[in-house]
Design a protein around this motif. Structure first.
Motif, PDB file in Angstrom:
ATOM      1  N   ASP B 244      -4.026 -19.410   8.743  1.00  0.00           N
ATOM      2  CA  ASP B 244      -4.220 -20.733   8.855  1.00  0.00           C
ATOM      3  C   ASP B 244      -3.288 -21.583   8.222  1.00  0.00           C
ATOM      4  N   TRP B 245      -3.066 -21.214   7.052  1.00  0.00           N
ATOM      5  CA  TRP B 245      -2.015 -22.211   6.050  1.00  0.00           C
ATOM      6  C   TRP B 245      -0.547 -21.889   6.751  1.00  0.00           C
ATOM      7  N   LEU B 246      -0.090 -20.554   7.391  1.00  0.00           N
ATOM      8  CA  LEU B 246       1.168 -20.397   8.005  1.00  0.00           C
ATOM      9  C   LEU B 246       1.152 -21.107   9.164  1.00  0.00           C
ATOM     10  N   LYS B 247       0.237 -21.205  10.016  1.00  0.00           N
ATOM     11  CA  LYS B 247       0.088 -21.994  11.316  1.00  0.00           C
ATOM     12  C   LYS B 247       0.340 -23.229  11.070  1.00  0.00           C
ATOM     13  N   ASN B 248      -0.318 -23.792   9.892  1.00  0.00           N
ATOM     14  CA  ASN B 248      -0.207 -25.455   9.688  1.00  0.00           C
ATOM     15  C   ASN B 248       1.314 -25.751   9.279  1.00  0.00           C
ATOM     16  N   LYS B 249       1.969 -24.724   8.474  1.00  0.00           N
ATOM     17  CA  LYS B 249       3.180 -25.066   8.198  1.00  0.00           C
ATOM     18  C   LYS B 249       4.411 -24.840   9.331  1.00  0.00           C
ATOM     19  N   THR B 250       4.095 -23.727  10.176  1.00  0.00           N
ATOM     20  CA  THR B 250       5.155 -23.549  11.025  1.00  0.00           C
ATOM     21  C   THR B 250       5.007 -23.919  12.483  1.00  0.00           C
ATOM     22  N   GLY B 251       3.543 -24.174  12.904  1.00  0.00           N
ATOM     23  CA  GLY B 251       3.289 -24.621  13.959  1.00  0.00           C
ATOM     24  C   GLY B 251       3.024 -23.347  15.113  1.00  0.00           C
ATOM     25  N   ALA B 252       3.057 -22.262  14.409  1.00  0.00           N
ATOM     26  CA  ALA B 252       2.704 -21.073  15.425  1.00  0.00           C
ATOM     27  C   ALA B 252       1.259 -20.960  16.120  1.00  0.00           C
ATOM     28  N   GLU B 253       1.009 -20.091  16.972  1.00  0.00           N
ATOM     29  CA  GLU B 253      -0.370 -19.954  17.431  1.00  0.00           C
ATOM     30  C   GLU B 253      -0.953 -18.749  16.599  1.00  0.00           C
ATOM     31  N   HIS B 254      -2.204 -19.447  16.062  1.00  0.00           N
ATOM     32  CA  HIS B 254      -2.839 -18.049  15.215  1.00  0.00           C
ATOM     33  C   HIS B 254      -4.278 -17.512  15.934  1.00  0.00           C
ATOM     34  N   ILE B 255      -4.102 -16.399  16.086  1.00  0.00           N
ATOM     35  CA  ILE B 255      -5.230 -15.707  16.544  1.00  0.00           C
ATOM     36  C   ILE B 255      -5.775 -14.935  15.313  1.00  0.00           C
ATOM     37  N   ALA B 256      -7.179 -15.553  15.085  1.00  0.00           N
ATOM     38  CA  ALA B 256      -7.901 -14.748  13.889  1.00  0.00           C
ATOM     39  C   ALA B 256      -8.815 -14.140  14.400  1.00  0.00           C
ATOM     40  N   LEU B 257      -8.882 -12.724  13.962  1.00  0.00           N
ATOM     41  CA  LEU B 257      -9.806 -11.713  14.438  1.00  0.00           C
ATOM     42  C   LEU B 257     -10.674 -11.611  13.263  1.00  0.00           C
ATOM     43  N   PRO B 258     -11.942 -12.134  13.156  1.00  0.00           N
ATOM     44  CA  PRO B 258     -12.575 -11.819  11.921  1.00  0.00           C
ATOM     45  C   PRO B 258     -13.192 -10.122  11.956  1.00  0.00           C
ATOM     46  N   GLU B 259     -13.628  -9.881  13.412  1.00  0.00           N
ATOM     47  CA  GLU B 259     -14.018  -8.504  13.499  1.00  0.00           C
ATOM     48  C   GLU B 259     -12.815  -7.614  14.132  1.00  0.00           C
ATOM     49  N   VAL B 260     -12.573  -6.258  13.830  1.00  0.00           N
ATOM     50  CA  VAL B 260     -11.665  -5.308  14.329  1.00  0.00           C
ATOM     51  C   VAL B 260     -12.045  -4.165  14.954  1.00  0.00           C
TER      52      VAL B 260
END
Lengths: 477, 442
Positions: B244-260
């Motif tokens: 999330d931190w990176l997404k907020n800085k760069t504006g990239a799409e963030h796919i967060a997968l809590p389970e893998v």
């Protein structure tokens, strides 16, 4: 915390050790101080006491001290497995701010009610020591209330290295354990031919190939300190008539203390290799012949039996000697293990081309020098230098502790682990044969050739690379 | 609340940090701590990876502990820079340093003055703040924060995001085989990847000569690429924050997968990737992409396997003792297989429901107490410390997490994706039926 200086000084001061110096602030001292890459005092104390199998070992501190030591040593037990449980107070930030004495008090009580052990060893670690907690008073209080032994082990890691911790644990044994249960002891009659083994932790079951030897010869092993031992047997160790000191660097203070307090003489011995084992047994028998003339006939018979046992082991070793004769090994381990390992390897006809002495004390170095000569001693044990020696000397094996395992394996050099993480017993006659067998097994393994073999695509890729460089050269021309 | 922790699977944040650092090319972790912390961590990491590992330390001794040890630390680090020639040094502060309230930032600044341009990074890792996964994720977040390029603006983000590139933030428990597999999936969509940290190239056994520091892996030379990715993939909930931190800085799409692990988790990964690709195709109409045959086949093989085994594993009872973040992946997979979660404990259990299962704060001893009471279990999932219980109660054990030192190939275990789920489902089913055969024989 205030008395940590005294703790260090006491551990350093060891008149029966030739490293001892009256100048406690000076550089010379009895405790071996490594230049780095060794564990801490807490770990050293834990190594010595943890094999007491029916004890609960409570680590008062953060999770590094507890969690990273959880089942980390290969000391085997034939009885209780409580010693393998990892008890930790896992102190939090709140504990640090408000003090964790109450938590410690509750932890001791909880352990008592759940497991009812005869003793709880409480290990102090860096953070509670820094915040100045009264470990000793909590232990005294709970001991009184619960009517079991609750023993403080004040060896926080920042005091120094592993060896210092070994000595502190030795002092704990003398002060709180050995001979300190007078009520029960008075009813016991000490057997005339009984010995203690000090500094033997039953790594990979080493003890189990030593104990039967003494049993056959009619010598009773009263207490093992501390491999595969129950608390009670360590408490009664002062009733034995002779001490065998196996890892001298770690627990010389226990042997020396028992000589002072209970007039029990001691010998330094090793059970690595046929020669060392035979010598150790012989020392014991000769000692009893000298001090117990009434048992002379029995002991003379035992001596003959011991000779037969040794001969039998040497005969069995012959098959391995044929394979191992003339092979070359580089050895790097703790001090005692280094010199005893050298003679074990000599028994097999193996030439020792180098011995790492970084972890060796003064006596150990003398012994190593006697066995292999000064120029075979390696003080720079950095991986690069070890590799250089292996290559220059054309060594067939590296025999070392597990931290060097992957140095050897990455370079595809046959390797044997002789420290605490191994899975085979190497002590006594049976152990010596195991070691020889393992050396042959690794030497003859097909894996080394495979690991060095080229891949199916190597030749074609080499050709491709060559033609590429030729093209490039042509281009530049 | 119990005062004593018995047989916890917990390890320290400092070792989690040191673990992550093994995935960064020529990186050296420096423990500002007494010698035992450094030594024991080295032993444990070596046993787990079965590879040489890089670790150094200040060996703080008493005098230094009391009177401050900045000079000593600087001297030791100087020696490492000159002798070992690392590309980056991470200074990890232990409880001792933190309790003393030592201002390590002063030391770091002094070092930066001495070696201009050399990256020194300080990561706070005392025992009393979290565990393994926290140390691991803190390294990642700290690296992201420290090396943020100056031309990234709050408003505009990264000036030229590369949509065909993904920054992968792997879960602390993902193996080299898992990471490589995720990269293969991405590549099949035409997406290249940069993985931070990347143990798949450094700790997978590919090191052919001795050397303590990572011979490969994420290189600090690629740091700029991390910010340039159009896509961020973060695995497990401990990595969400960094993503999330990176997404907020760069504006990239963030796919967060809590389970893998398992079908649903992998479906979610593919769904998200397909959605992302759709968006990307709108931006670059000349690119089009279909899902590779291999994954389609993998999914149907997995589903077929799950059908085949369902009657043998259904309603079997599992105990889980792992870090909270990894538990939820296992819970999701086991529930898909029809198993029942009898007890799930974690050193950092949140008590939150995960797929209807509560992960409690607890240890292997809680599971032992439950076994002592005669409660039935058919399977235990834990790190190597579960072996004692597994032996005592003859309970099949699936080893996972850290440390795993008593079985081979833990590092090569593939558990993510459809193919990984096939391995895991097979392992679970076979261990359970093996046990049943034993029971038949007795």
């Amino acid at each position: 915390m205030q008395n940590s200086k005294q703790v260090i000084e006491k551990a350093f001061h060891q008149p029966s050790c030739e490293h001892n110096s009256s100048d406690l602030n000076g550089k010379k001292s009895c405790v071996y101080k490594p230049s780095g890459g060794e564990s801490c005092a807490f770990d050293g104390a834990y190594i010595v006491l943890n094999p007491i199998r029916d004890a609960a070992h409570l680590i008062h501190g953060g999770i590094t001290c507890g969690g990273h030591n959880y089942e980390s040593r290969g000391a085997y037990s034939s009885g209780s497995r409580l010693y393998r449980y990892c008890f930790s107070t896992d102190i939090s930030e709140i504990d640090i701010i408000f003090g964790a004495e109450k938590k410690l008090y509750n932890a001791i009580n909880e352990i008592y009610h759940k497991f009812c052990p005869p003793v709880i060893f409480v290990y102090q670690t860096c953070v509670p020591a820094m915040t100045g907690e009264e470990l000793e008073s909590v232990c005294k209080k709970t001991s009184r209330e619960l009517n079991i032994d609750v023993i403080p082990v004040a060896a926080p890691g920042f005091l120094g290295h592993k060896n210092l911790g070994n000595r502190i644990a030795g002092d704990v044994l003398l002060k709180h354990v050995i001979g300190k249960n007078s009520k029960k002891d008075s009813k016991l009659n000490p057997p005339p031919l009984s010995i203690n083994l000090i500094g033997e932790y039953n790594i990979a079951g080493d003890l189990w190939s030593v104990l039967p030897l003494f049993q056959k010869l009619g010598i009773e092993v009263a207490a093992k300190i501390t491999g595969d031992a129950d608390y009670g047997e360590v408490q009664r160790a002062h009733l034995a008539s002779l001490n065998l000191l196996i890892c001298s660097r770690a627990l010389i203070n226990v042997a020396a203390g028992m000589l002072d307090e209970y007039a029990i003489p001691f010998y330094e011995v090793s059970f690595f290799g046929i020669g060392n084992t035979a010598q150790a047994i012989n020392k014991v028998l000769q000692h009893f012949i000298n001090v117990a003339p009434g048992l002379r006939r029995q002991l003379e018979v035992a001596k003959q039996m011991a000779e037969r046992m040794e001969q039998e082991a040497r005969n069995k070793m012959e098959q391995y000697r044929k394979i191992l004769k003339g092979k070359k090994a580089l050895v790097y381990s703790g001090g005692v293990k280094s010199w005893s390992m050298i003679s074990a390897l000599h028994d097999m006809g193996i030439e020792v081309v180098g011995v790492g002495v970084k972890k060796a004390g003064k006596t150990d170095i003398e012994k190593i020098k006697e066995l292999v000569g000064k120029d075979k001693m390696v003080s720079d044990t950095a991986p690069q230098n070890m590799l250089r020696i292996i290559k220059e000397e054309n060594a067939d094996f590296l025999i070392a502790g597990s931290r060097n395992q992957y140095l050897a394996f990455k370079e595809k050099i046959p390797y044997i682990d002789i420290n605490q993480e191994r899975h085979t017993a190497y002590a006594g006659y049976e152990g010596a044969l195991n070691l020889a067998h393992d050396l042959c097994k690794t030497l003859q393994s097909p894996v080394w050739e495979l690991a060095k073999s080229s891949a199916p695509w190597d030749p074609i890729e080499k050709l491709q690379r060559e033609s590429q460089t030729m093209e490039e050269e042509a281009m530049t021309k | 609340m119990s005062s004593v922790v018995i047989n916890s699977t917990k390890t320290s944040p400092s070792i989690g940090a040191a673990y992550a650092i093994q995935g960064i090319y020529k990186a050296m972790p420096f423990y500002h701590a007494p010698p035992g912390c450094t030594f024991l961590s080295k032993v444990l990491l070596t046993q787990h990876f079965m590879e040489p590992v890089a670790i150094s330390g200040s060996d703080t001794k008493e005098i230094a502990t009391i009177f401050g040890s900045s000079e000593e630390v600087i001297g030791k680090i100087e020696k490492i820079v000159n002798k070992n020639k690392p590309e980056i040094i991470f200074i990890l502060t232990s409880s001792v340093a933190e309790v003393r309230g030592e201002d390590i930032q002063i030391t770091v600044n002094e070092l930066k003055e001495k070696f201009p341009g050399f990256p020194f990074v300080h990561v706070v890792t005392p025992d009393f703040s979290g565990g393994f996964a926290d140390g691991f994720s803190r390294v990642v977040l700290t690296v992201l924060q420290e090396f943020l390029p100056h031309d990234i603006q709050e408003e505009t983000g990264y000036p030229n995001l590369k949509f065909s590139q993904a920054t992968v933030l792997p879960a602390p428990f993902m193996t080299p085989a898992d990471i490589s597999h995720i990269e293969e999936i991405l590549n099949s969509f035409g997406i290249s990847s940069v993985v931070l940290p990347d143990i798949s190239r450094s700790m997978d056994g590919s090191r052919s000569q001795y050397g303590a520091m990572a011979h490969d892996g994420f290189s600090m030379k690629e740091i700029e690429r991390v910010y340039a990715s159009g896509l961020i993939l973060s695995f497990s909930d401990v990595m969400t924050q960094a993503g999330d931190w990176l997404k907020n800085k760069t504006g990239a799409e963030h796919i967060a997968l809590p389970e893998v692990y398992g079908v649903k988790a992998t479906d979610r990964l593919f769904h998200s990737l397909i959605d992302y690709i759709q968006l990307y195709i709108q931006l670059r109409p000349e690119k089009s992409h279909t899902v590779a045959e291999r994954w389609k086949r993998g999914r149907s093989r997995l589903l077929d396997l799950l059908v085949d085994i369902h009657s043998r594993v259904g309603e079997k009872k599992a105990g889980i003792a792992l870090d909270d973040s990894q538990s939820s992946s296992f819970i999701s997979m086991l529930l898909e297989m029809g198993l029942e979660i009898k007890k799930a404990v974690a050193p950092n259990g949140t008590g939150l429901l995960k797929n209807g299962v509560e992960v409690q704060t607890g240890t292997l001893y809680d599971i032992e107490e439950s076994l002592e009471k005669g409660e039935p279990y058919d399977l235990l999932i834990s790190n190597s410390h579960g072996k004692e219980l597994s032996q005592k109660y003859s309970l099949p054990l699936i080893r996972a997490g850290f440390p795993v030192y008593d079985s081979y190939g833990a590092n090569l275990e593939l558990r993510v994706g459809y193919e990984g789920a096939i391995h895991l489902a097979k392992e679970i089913a076979n261990k359970i039926i093996e046990k049943n055969y034993e029971r038949e024989l007795t």
